[in-house]
Scaffold this motif. Structure first.
Motif, PDB file in Angstrom:
ATOM      1  N   GLY A 132      39.125  31.085  44.050  1.00 24.45           N
ATOM      2  CA  GLY A 132      38.326  32.288  43.912  1.00 24.45           C
ATOM      3  C   GLY A 132      37.222  32.281  44.961  1.00 24.45           C
ATOM      4  O   GLY A 132      36.754  31.222  45.377  1.00 24.45           O
ATOM      5  N   LYS A 133      36.810  33.459  45.414  1.00 25.48           N
ATOM      6  CA  LYS A 133      35.801  33.541  46.476  1.00 25.48           C
ATOM      7  C   LYS A 133      34.452  33.057  45.932  1.00 25.48           C
ATOM      8  O   LYS A 133      33.999  33.518  44.889  1.00 25.48           O
ATOM      9  CB  LYS A 133      35.703  34.989  46.946  1.00 25.48           C
ATOM     10  N   PHE A 186      40.545  44.739  44.458  1.00 27.66           N
ATOM     11  CA  PHE A 186      39.793  43.504  44.694  1.00 27.66           C
ATOM     12  C   PHE A 186      38.738  43.716  45.783  1.00 27.66           C
ATOM     13  O   PHE A 186      37.561  43.387  45.607  1.00 27.66           O
ATOM     14  CB  PHE A 186      40.755  42.369  45.095  1.00 27.66           C
ATOM     15  N   ASP A 187      39.149  44.296  46.922  1.00 32.94           N
ATOM     16  CA  ASP A 187      38.229  44.504  48.045  1.00 32.94           C
ATOM     17  C   ASP A 187      37.072  45.433  47.666  1.00 32.94           C
ATOM     18  O   ASP A 187      35.928  45.184  48.024  1.00 32.94           O
ATOM     19  CB  ASP A 187      38.975  45.103  49.250  1.00 32.94           C
ATOM     20  N   ARG A 199      40.098  38.322  41.035  1.00 34.63           N
ATOM     21  CA  ARG A 199      41.147  37.545  41.710  1.00 34.63           C
ATOM     22  C   ARG A 199      42.329  38.454  41.995  1.00 34.63           C
ATOM     23  O   ARG A 199      42.857  39.073  41.066  1.00 34.63           O
ATOM     24  CB  ARG A 199      41.570  36.388  40.801  1.00 34.63           C
ATOM     25  N   GLN A 200      42.689  38.540  43.265  1.00 31.29           N
ATOM     26  CA  GLN A 200      43.882  39.336  43.575  1.00 31.29           C
ATOM     27  C   GLN A 200      45.104  38.428  43.478  1.00 31.29           C
ATOM     28  O   GLN A 200      45.010  37.230  43.660  1.00 31.29           O
ATOM     29  CB  GLN A 200      43.724  40.058  44.904  1.00 31.29           C
ATOM     30  N   TYR A 253      50.603  35.203  43.742  1.00 32.14           N
ATOM     31  CA  TYR A 253      51.316  34.903  42.498  1.00 32.14           C
ATOM     32  C   TYR A 253      52.508  35.837  42.284  1.00 32.14           C
ATOM     33  O   TYR A 253      53.111  35.851  41.214  1.00 32.14           O
ATOM     34  CB  TYR A 253      50.357  35.012  41.298  1.00 32.14           C
ATOM     35  N   GLY A 254      52.797  36.677  43.296  1.00 32.70           N
ATOM     36  CA  GLY A 254      53.908  37.614  43.157  1.00 32.70           C
ATOM     37  C   GLY A 254      53.611  38.744  42.194  1.00 32.70           C
ATOM     38  O   GLY A 254      54.512  39.324  41.594  1.00 32.70           O
ATOM     39  N   LEU A 255      52.312  39.068  42.030  1.00 33.63           N
ATOM     40  CA  LEU A 255      51.914  40.152  41.123  1.00 33.63           C
ATOM     41  C   LEU A 255      50.931  41.091  41.833  1.00 33.63           C
ATOM     42  O   LEU A 255      49.794  41.271  41.402  1.00 33.63           O
ATOM     43  CB  LEU A 255      51.255  39.552  39.859  1.00 33.63           C
ATOM     44  N   PRO A 256      51.381  41.711  42.939  1.00 35.23           N
ATOM     45  CA  PRO A 256      50.449  42.473  43.779  1.00 35.23           C
ATOM     46  C   PRO A 256      49.851  43.709  43.109  1.00 35.23           C
ATOM     47  O   PRO A 256      48.840  44.226  43.581  1.00 35.23           O
ATOM     48  CB  PRO A 256      51.298  42.876  44.991  1.00 35.23           C
ATOM     49  N   GLU A 257      50.473  44.186  42.026  1.00 31.63           N
ATOM     50  CA  GLU A 257      49.937  45.381  41.352  1.00 31.63           C
ATOM     51  C   GLU A 257      48.864  45.037  40.323  1.00 31.63           C
ATOM     52  O   GLU A 257      48.300  45.923  39.702  1.00 31.63           O
ATOM     53  CB  GLU A 257      51.063  46.124  40.643  1.00 31.63           C
ATOM     54  N   TYR A 258      48.626  43.749  40.152  1.00 26.19           N
ATOM     55  CA  TYR A 258      47.684  43.305  39.117  1.00 26.19           C
ATOM     56  C   TYR A 258      46.437  42.689  39.736  1.00 26.19           C
ATOM     57  O   TYR A 258      46.461  42.199  40.866  1.00 26.19           O
ATOM     58  CB  TYR A 258      48.339  42.241  38.230  1.00 26.19           C
ATOM     59  N   ILE A 259      45.366  42.684  38.965  1.00 26.80           N
ATOM     60  CA  ILE A 259      44.258  41.796  39.272  1.00 26.80           C
ATOM     61  C   ILE A 259      43.993  40.953  38.021  1.00 26.80           C
ATOM     62  O   ILE A 259      44.282  41.383  36.900  1.00 26.80           O
ATOM     63  CB  ILE A 259      42.953  42.530  39.684  1.00 26.80           C
ATOM     64  N   ARG A 260      43.456  39.760  38.234  1.00 24.96           N
ATOM     65  CA  ARG A 260      43.088  38.904  37.104  1.00 24.96           C
ATOM     66  C   ARG A 260      41.574  38.901  36.984  1.00 24.96           C
ATOM     67  O   ARG A 260      40.866  38.704  37.983  1.00 24.96           O
ATOM     68  CB  ARG A 260      43.597  37.477  37.298  1.00 24.96           C
ATOM     69  N   ILE A 261      41.115  39.146  35.757  1.00 21.80           N
ATOM     70  CA  ILE A 261      39.677  39.189  35.496  1.00 21.80           C
ATOM     71  C   ILE A 261      39.336  38.069  34.518  1.00 21.80           C
ATOM     72  O   ILE A 261      39.913  37.991  33.432  1.00 21.80           O
ATOM     73  CB  ILE A 261      39.265  40.536  34.861  1.00 21.80           C
ATOM     74  N   THR A 262      38.384  37.234  34.893  1.00 23.25           N
ATOM     75  CA  THR A 262      37.897  36.227  33.953  1.00 23.25           C
ATOM     76  C   THR A 262      36.974  36.915  32.954  1.00 23.25           C
ATOM     77  O   THR A 262      36.177  37.777  33.327  1.00 23.25           O
ATOM     78  CB  THR A 262      37.115  35.131  34.694  1.00 23.25           C
ATOM     79  N   VAL A 263      37.091  36.548  31.688  1.00 21.56           N
ATOM     80  CA  VAL A 263      36.222  37.119  30.661  1.00 21.56           C
ATOM     81  C   VAL A 263      34.880  36.392  30.721  1.00 21.56           C
ATOM     82  O   VAL A 263      34.823  35.170  30.579  1.00 21.56           O
ATOM     83  CB  VAL A 263      36.867  36.964  29.268  1.00 21.56           C
TER      84      VAL A 263
END
Ligand SMILES: *Cc1c(COP(=O)(O)O)cnc(C)c1O
Length: 365
Positions: A20-21, A320-321, A331-332, A336-346
């Protein structure tokens, strides 16, 4: 001839892990105060470490001129007692990432296979390839959970390690006791099963996998202090394994692989279960906060048993940008092969609200 032409081909071919950045880097790039950046990118604990762990680490720091206890006697004794196994069945590492590496040291080489579910933690294929072994991915079920029977069918004589991530990252799904029991009853003896339970504290149900270790199966159960325990920055993780496997991992590690401060912090963190309870409570409320918004907006998301949520936003990279430009680090998921998704930490309620506000603006909700 360039020196790289002498390097191992599988190292040359490797795409390094993309974390993660970092907050500081983002603050520098945006010309913003670091305090105003919200990082929801690496599944860290927004409540921070346990104050008891911080005290213990400060105290330990004054002894930093002495090498740590290479056997990690106190920490491993405590873990052995907590899990009902012998001291020899415990292994500690500089994060559970190191335990993953130790497993690869012990078992992988060219011609050997490591198996994991599709869209698994990216450290698995990276480590696997570093050892010149073959990475075998098995497609998930329609509900995005591991297909354990499919994994069994994919086992070959060359399969040596199977990673079962429970709950799994980045998908957030789980496999339950019955499925695990059926899988374990059929898995052949030449395979080591590694349960990666980095997020187990956040799960509503907690299947018992330690029992396979106590039964003497070729099993490793990995846990970390990086997520619910809030110690990602000090690097501490551990495994409980069958005596034979634990012995191999302890042989493969470097003598002082987990440092003095990490040993002290981890041990004290285990004593602050109230902090864990508060952290888990925050995550469970926070998951609901996101679900409510996503439902209202008509966005697809995968219900999560971890401290993160995958949500389908269309162009993940773009979202993401745009969020990053406003000081929210997500997190883009291209890697992970999931370009349509973003992951958000709670995170905390306030951080989640900020993230949702920024997303609403980006997505026109
Ligand atoms: C975060 C994470 C880990 C643990 O990483 P550490 O090296 O312990 O910080 C392990 N497995 C998965 C699936 C993770 O997401």
């Amino acid at each position: 001839m360039s020196i790289t032409s002498y390097a191992n081909q599988y190292v040359l071919d490797l795409v390094a892990y993309q974390p993660g950045k970092p907050i500081e880097e983002t603050a520098r790039e945006l010309g913003m105060e670091p305090e105003r950046i919200v990082k929801l990118a690496s599944n860290e604990n927004s409540l921070g470490p346990s104050p008891k762990a911080v005290d213990a680490m400060v105290r330990a720091a004054s002894g930093a001129h002495i090498y740590p206890d290479g056997a990690s006697f106190e920490l491993r004794s405590r873990l052995a007692a907590d899990h009902g196994v012998s001291f020899e069945q415990t292994v500690v590492g500089s994060g559970s990432s190191e335990i993953i590496e130790l497993l690869c040291h012990a078992f992988l080489h060219p011609g050997i296979e490591l198996m994991a579910a599709r869209h698994s933690f990216s450290m698995y294929p990276i480590m696997c390839k570093l050892f010149g072994a073959k990475y075998v991915e098995v497609e998930n079920k329609a509900d995005w959970s591991h297909d354990l029977m499919g994994m069994l069918k994919a086992v070959t004589p060359a399969t040596r390690l199977i990673f079962i991530t429970n709950p799994t990252n980045p998908l957030g799904t789980m496999v339950q006791q019955e499925e695990i029991d059926a899988f374990m009853a059929q898995v052949p003896d030449h395979v080591v099963v590694a349960f990666d339970e980095a997020y187990i504290d956040f799960a509503d149900t907690k299947p018992d996998t330690m029992k396979f270790v106590r039964e003497g199966k070729n099993v490793v159960v990995m846990r970390t202090f990086s997520k619910a325990y809030g110690l990602a920055g000090v690097r501490a993780g551990y495994a409980v394994a069958s005596a034979a496997v634990a012995d191999l991992l302890n042989k493969a590690r470097t003598p002082f692989n987990i440092n003095l401060i990490a040993q002290a912090g981890a041990l004290a963190a285990l004593d602050d279960q109230e902090h864990i309870a508060r952290s888990v409570e925050m995550v469970k409320r926070g998951r609901q906060q996101y679900y409510d918004a996503f439902k209202a907006w008509g966005l697809d998301y995968i219900p999560s048993q971890g401290n993160f949520i995958l949500v389908k936003v269309g162009r993940g990279r773009e979202v993401f940008d745009k969020a990053l430009a406003q000081g929210v680090i997500l997190r883009q998921m291209d890697g992970y092969g999931l370009p349509e998704y973003i992951r958000i930490t709670v995170g905390t309620q306030k951080e989640n609200a900020r993230c949702l506000e920024v997303l609403a603006g980006i997505l026109g909700k």
